[in-house]
Design a protein around this motif. Sequence first.
Motif, PDB file in Angstrom:
ATOM      1  N   HIS A  55       0.817  -1.211   0.000  1.00 12.89           N
ATOM      2  CA  HIS A  55       0.000   0.000   0.000  1.00 12.89           C
ATOM      3  C   HIS A  55       0.852   1.264   0.000  1.00 12.89           C
ATOM      4  CE1 HIS A  55      -3.433   2.597   0.831  1.00 12.89           C
ATOM      5  NE2 HIS A  55      -2.744   3.135   1.829  1.00 12.89           N
ATOM      6  N   SER A  56       2.012   1.215   0.649  1.00  9.59           N
ATOM      7  CA  SER A  56       2.844   2.411   0.790  1.00  9.59           C
ATOM      8  C   SER A  56       3.950   2.517  -0.269  1.00  9.59           C
ATOM      9  CB  SER A  56       3.468   2.447   2.191  1.00  9.59           C
ATOM     10  OG  SER A  56       4.215   1.269   2.446  1.00  9.59           O
ATOM     11  N   GLY A  57       3.848   1.710  -1.334  1.00  9.83           N
ATOM     12  CA  GLY A  57       4.764   1.875  -2.453  1.00  9.83           C
ATOM     13  C   GLY A  57       6.056   1.105  -2.362  1.00  9.83           C
ATOM     14  N   ASN A  58       6.098   0.097  -1.496  1.00  7.70           N
ATOM     15  CA  ASN A  58       7.286  -0.740  -1.391  1.00  7.70           C
ATOM     16  C   ASN A  58       7.154  -1.958  -2.307  1.00  7.70           C
ATOM     17  OD1 ASN A  58       9.065   0.489   0.878  1.00  7.70           O
ATOM     18  ND2 ASN A  58       6.981   0.610   1.674  1.00  7.70           N
ATOM     19  N   TYR A  59       8.131  -2.839  -2.248  1.00  2.34           N
ATOM     20  CA  TYR A  59       8.210  -3.943  -3.207  1.00  2.34           C
ATOM     21  C   TYR A  59       7.662  -5.232  -2.615  1.00  2.34           C
ATOM     22  CZ  TYR A  59      10.239  -7.174  -6.629  1.00  2.34           C
ATOM     23  OH  TYR A  59      10.420  -8.136  -7.588  1.00  2.34           O
TER      24      TYR A  59
END
Length: 264
Positions: A55-59
């Motif tokens: 959700h927070s743009g990590n992988y």
Amino acid sequence: MTQAYEDAARRAGARVRELREIAEFEQVTALFDAIWKAPPSGVPITVELMAAFAHSGNYVAGAYAGERLVGASVGFLSGPPGTGLHSHVTGAVMGRGIGLALKLHQRAWALARGLEKIAWTYDPLVRRNAHFNIAKLGARPERYLPSFYGRMEDAVNAGDESDRLLAVWRIAAPGSDAGPGPAVPPRDAVPALAEREDRPVRGIMDGRALLVGTPRDAERLRREDPAMATAWRRAVRETLGALLDEGARITGFTAAGEYVVERS
């Protein structure tokens, strides 16, 4: 940026994609449980944390052979801001090239976001991981981290100390999509630690170039001969760890399972 990944995925017979749904994260936890067999208190990653990372743009990515999940990797952005990704955990079905496809997908993902490096930790005693990270990918271990994760209770690591090497893959460098292959030691290299019939044999720590050996099968030793596994852990810590602490660099990994370490 994506050609190397696409070639590796085709050879592995898989496709890698980012994961977004709870059901997908549950598949990852099932895969990782089959690999590590960790108790509930020691799982490498939870569904809730994967959901937060995605959700927070990590992988958060999975490798699929048809509809079957055969590998997964989870990482998060690391400092300094905008420069790197820390690859927290990667697991895959062995022997199919899935791990390489995952790492090259991860590289393409990171480059698309302007990142310069990917870092992760691995057990310095496990030869196949050292070969994959150094010879296959071209990452370089930069720090020795004693007992980095504290006590671990999964089936792979239980009963051993969790020493790790911090591997750094400088993905923006030319040729970083393919590793150099097994290293040929410098002609003046001397053995600092060798493997003889499963035993660690100390050598000398003097010299410009040194070779630090590893056990043929560290995971088997943990299961069948814990005392010998502990002897290897301490020997590698006291040779390889000491050399890195003094500023020496790991420059390769040989086909015989030795770290090539060079002083400036």
